[in-house]
Design a protein around this motif. Sequence first.
Motif, PDB file in Angstrom:
ATOM      1  N   GLY A   1      18.160   1.106  53.038  1.00  0.00           N
ATOM      2  CA  GLY A   1      18.784   0.673  51.819  1.00  0.00           C
ATOM      3  C   GLY A   1      19.574   1.718  51.373  1.00  0.00           C
ATOM      4  N   GLN A   2      19.372   2.957  51.564  1.00  0.00           N
ATOM      5  CA  GLN A   2      20.104   4.216  50.898  1.00  0.00           C
ATOM      6  C   GLN A   2      20.612   4.771  52.245  1.00  0.00           C
ATOM      7  N   ASP A   3      20.024   5.098  53.180  1.00  0.00           N
ATOM      8  CA  ASP A   3      20.608   5.888  54.291  1.00  0.00           C
ATOM      9  C   ASP A   3      20.854   4.656  55.518  1.00  0.00           C
ATOM     10  N   GLN A   4      22.210   4.197  55.700  1.00  0.00           N
ATOM     11  CA  GLN A   4      21.945   2.810  56.544  1.00  0.00           C
ATOM     12  C   GLN A   4      22.164   3.215  57.966  1.00  0.00           C
ATOM     13  N   SER A   5      22.111   4.676  58.238  1.00  0.00           N
ATOM     14  CA  SER A   5      21.935   5.153  59.511  1.00  0.00           C
ATOM     15  C   SER A   5      20.690   4.780  60.193  1.00  0.00           C
ATOM     16  N   GLU A   6      19.696   4.590  59.042  1.00  0.00           N
ATOM     17  CA  GLU A   6      18.207   4.523  59.413  1.00  0.00           C
ATOM     18  C   GLU A   6      17.983   2.984  59.628  1.00  0.00           C
ATOM     19  N   THR A   7      16.948   2.718  59.731  1.00  0.00           N
ATOM     20  CA  THR A   7      16.691   1.069  59.976  1.00  0.00           C
ATOM     21  C   THR A   7      15.276   0.726  59.312  1.00  0.00           C
ATOM     22  N   GLU A   8      15.156  -0.484  58.999  1.00  0.00           N
ATOM     23  CA  GLU A   8      13.759  -1.034  58.230  1.00  0.00           C
ATOM     24  C   GLU A   8      13.531  -2.191  58.839  1.00  0.00           C
ATOM     25  N   GLU A   9      12.233  -2.516  59.366  1.00  0.00           N
ATOM     26  CA  GLU A   9      11.784  -3.771  59.911  1.00  0.00           C
ATOM     27  C   GLU A   9      11.625  -4.810  58.713  1.00  0.00           C
ATOM     28  N   PRO A  10      11.885  -6.155  58.764  1.00  0.00           N
ATOM     29  CA  PRO A  10      11.655  -6.994  57.754  1.00  0.00           C
ATOM     30  C   PRO A  10      10.364  -7.187  57.424  1.00  0.00           C
ATOM     31  N   MET A  11      10.281  -7.705  56.248  1.00  0.00           N
ATOM     32  CA  MET A  11       8.621  -8.091  55.858  1.00  0.00           C
ATOM     33  C   MET A  11       8.770  -9.453  55.248  1.00  0.00           C
ATOM     34  N   MET A  12       7.706  -9.743  54.784  1.00  0.00           N
ATOM     35  CA  MET A  12       7.486 -11.162  54.106  1.00  0.00           C
ATOM     36  C   MET A  12       6.337 -11.104  52.749  1.00  0.00           C
ATOM     37  N   LEU A  13       6.557 -11.630  51.792  1.00  0.00           N
ATOM     38  CA  LEU A  13       5.400 -11.755  50.760  1.00  0.00           C
ATOM     39  C   LEU A  13       4.592 -12.727  51.142  1.00  0.00           C
ATOM     40  N   THR A  14       3.399 -12.588  50.710  1.00  0.00           N
ATOM     41  CA  THR A  14       2.466 -13.692  50.819  1.00  0.00           C
ATOM     42  C   THR A  14       3.054 -15.024  50.349  1.00  0.00           C
ATOM     43  N   THR A  15       3.886 -15.092  49.218  1.00  0.00           N
ATOM     44  CA  THR A  15       4.243 -16.397  48.604  1.00  0.00           C
ATOM     45  C   THR A  15       5.379 -16.970  49.608  1.00  0.00           C
ATOM     46  N   ASP A  16       5.910 -15.864  50.512  1.00  0.00           N
ATOM     47  CA  ASP A  16       6.991 -16.472  51.609  1.00  0.00           C
ATOM     48  C   ASP A  16       6.201 -17.264  52.644  1.00  0.00           C
ATOM     49  N   VAL A  17       5.105 -16.513  53.202  1.00  0.00           N
ATOM     50  CA  VAL A  17       4.334 -17.303  54.351  1.00  0.00           C
ATOM     51  C   VAL A  17       3.508 -18.493  53.806  1.00  0.00           C
ATOM     52  N   ALA A  18       3.139 -18.518  52.532  1.00  0.00           N
ATOM     53  CA  ALA A  18       2.540 -19.668  51.948  1.00  0.00           C
ATOM     54  C   ALA A  18       3.440 -20.764  52.093  1.00  0.00           C
ATOM     55  N   LEU A  19       4.812 -20.857  51.920  1.00  0.00           N
ATOM     56  CA  LEU A  19       5.750 -21.945  52.069  1.00  0.00           C
ATOM     57  C   LEU A  19       5.612 -22.455  53.457  1.00  0.00           C
ATOM     58  N   LYS A  20       5.395 -21.536  54.657  1.00  0.00           N
ATOM     59  CA  LYS A  20       5.232 -21.860  55.971  1.00  0.00           C
ATOM     60  C   LYS A  20       3.962 -22.742  56.286  1.00  0.00           C
TER      61      LYS A  20
END
Length: 716
Positions: A339-358
Motif C-alpha cells: 500500500g505504501q511501499d509498492q516495491s513490496e508485495t502483499e497477498e490478497p485476502m477476503m473477509l468472512t462477508t466475501d466468502v459468505a457470498l460464495k
Amino acid sequence: MPWSNDEWWPDQLRLDILDDNSADTNPYGEDFDYAEEFEKLDFEEVKSDIEDVMTDSQDWWPADYGHYGPFFLRMAWHSAGTYRTADGRAGGAGGRQRLPPESSWPDNVSLDKARRLLQPVKKKHGKKLSWGDLILLAGNVALESMGFETFGFAGGRKDAFISNEAVEWGPETEWGETSPERFEDGEVGNLKNPLGNTVMGLIYVDPEGPYGEPDVDGSAKNIREEFHKMAMNDEETVALIAGGHTFGKVHGADDPDEHQGPEPEAAPIEEQGLGWSHDFDKAGMISSGIEGPWNGTPTVWNMDYLDNLLDYDWTSVKGPGGAWQWRPVGDDIADAPGGQDQSETEEPMMLTTDVALKHDDDFREILERFQDNPEEFQESFSRAWYKLLHRDMGPPTRFLGPEVPDETLIWQDPVPDVDHELVGDEEIGELKETLLATDLSRSQLVKTAWASASTYRDSDKRGGANGAHLRLEPQRSWEVNEPDELESVLETLESVQTEFNDSRSDEVRVSLADLIVLGGNAAIEEAASDAGYDVDVPFEPGRTDATQAQTDVESFEVLEPRADAFRNYLGGEYDDLYDSPEERMVDTAELLNLSVPEMTVLVGGMRALGVTYQDTGRGVFTDQPGTLSNDFFVNLLDMDYEWEPVDEDNELFEVRDRDTGEVEWEATRLDLIFGSNARLRATADAYFADDDEEQFVEDFVDAWSHVMQLDRFDLE
C-alpha cells in the motif's frame, strides 16, 4: 456539567428530538437557499478539484498506492450506507458522518482524515457545496478516476449542523458490541426494527462474521437482511459488495486495542477533531484490525475481485491485527503491491462477508453470472451505487446538477406530471360544497386525508398525499386504514372526481390526490364554523395520481404505521425497540417534522373531530364530536375526573367522574400522556383555558396544513 433530566429520569418520554423541527440550526440563516447556491457551481471544476486531491498524496496522511480513490470510495459508502428503510433515517443527506455518533464509529476509523483531505475543496466552493454532497460526489469521482463509468449524480443535500438524536442505533452501550436484544428472539438474520446494522457502530455487518466468528452461513443471513433493510435485493447486494471490494485494501498491521488512540469525540483537544492516532508509522496503518487487499490491482476497475473469490479456495486465519480473515489456499494467486511501499508485495485476502457470498447458493449464482458477463456486472453496480447514494433524497424533482439521469426509477416512487389545468378558487369552492353534501362524515373526510398525507417521512422524503397511493396496494389494505370503510370512502370520492371532470368542457381537472386533501380541509372548515370560527384551510392543487405499475408494493410496505397516535391506533405486537405507544407517537411526529406544540394540537384536534381508529371514540373527550373545539384539553386536565387502567398492559383506561364513579370516556396512553408528561401538560395548558380556543383552532389549521403540504417539493 449538571445532569440532564434524561439522566435523572431515564424513563421519561424524550421530546427533545422534536425541538430540532422548530429550531434554526443552520449558521447560514433561515433565508439560505442551498439549491439556489448549488446551481452556481461549476460542476466540472468541482470534480476536477476532487480529482486533483485524489491523486496528490499528502505526507501527513499518505495515499495507499498513491491514490485516495479507494479511501474516498469507502468514505462515501459509509456515509450513504447508514440508510435504513424501516424509518428512512440516516444516509448521506446532512453530511452527518462529520457529526457524532457516526464521526466516531469504529467502522469509520480514519475517515476523519478523508474529510480533512477534502477540506481545500470545501473551502474553495464554500456554501455552494455542502459536505453531504461533497462526501458522496468524492465517491463518484473516485470510481470514475479508477476506470468505472457511473450512472449519474445528483446534488441537493443540505448540511446538518447537529446530530440527529431521533435515530435509534441499538440497545448496546459499547461500540462494536452485538447483543441478542438487537435481534428478534435473539436470532441472527432477524434484526428488530428500525435497525439496519448488526453491530453497534458498524455500517452493515461484522466483516469477521456474526459475533466476531468466521461463520459464513450466519454472515450470509445477516448480509441478506441488512441489505434488504437498506432497500437492496440480492443482485444489488452482490453488485455493491463485489464492486466496492474491487478497490483498495483494509488495514490491520497490528491489534488496534493496543496501538490505537481514542475516537475523535474522545480525543484530546489538541487533536482538533481527529482521532484514532496510532504509534505505527504510516506504512503500518491500523483501522479494522484486518489486513490486506482483495486483489492485485486495487485502483483499477476490473474483474479481479470476482476471479479471486470464485477461482480460489479460501481458509480462515487470524490476521496480524488479531481479527478473522481469509487467505487463499495455495500460493499461485497474484500478489498486490504494498500500500505504501509498492516495491513490496502483499497477498490478497477476503473477509468472512466475501466468502459468505460464495457459499450461499443464491448469492453465488449472481457472482458467477457477473463473472461471465462483465458488462452486466458494470451495469448492476452502477445502478446499485446510484441507488445507495440517492435512496434518502426522495423524488428526482429534488435532484440538482448536470449529471442527474433522465430515467426515473421505480424506487423513486414516481408520480405523473401534471397534464391539465389546475382547479382555481371557484372550482375549489364548488368541490368543497359537493364533498360536504355527500354521505361522508367529517370524521371520514379528515381520516382519509390524514391517512394519505401522514405517510410522509421527512427522513427520506417518501410518502405523502401526492400520487394518491392510498387507493393502491399496499396502502389500501393496511389495517390502520380500515380497508372496508376506506373502500367505501374512495368510491364516493372517485365518483365526485369523475362527475366534476366529466362536467368540464375546458382542460381543468382535479386529481383524486388533491380531492382527498381538499375533503379533509372542507370538513375542518365546517367543524371550525360549528365552534364559532371562520377559517380558511390553505389548499394548493397540483398533486397527481400514480398508477399501480408505478408503485413498488414491497418498497411501500415499510411506510405502514405500526401505531398512529393521531387516529388513536395502538396497533398489535411490535418487533421493534420502542417500549411504549407514546415513544412511537414521538417518533412519527419527528418523521412528520412536527414540533411539540404541533404534535399536541394535532392530537387534540383530531380527537375533537372524532377521528379515531374504527370510530372507537377513545380519547374523544367531548359531547360534541365533529366540532373543532378545545374540549380534549379542557376535560383531560379537569380534576373532576380520575383515570383507571383496564388492561394488563396499561394501554387502555376509563375516565370516571370522581363524585359518581360513572365512566364518562375511554382513553389510551396516547391520550393520557398529554396530562402525565410535564412538558406535554405544559403545552396542553396553552389550549385548555376559556380564552385559548381560538388560538387552538388557528394552530390546528396551521399544523394540519403543514402535514398536508409536506411532500409538495414543487412549491419550494
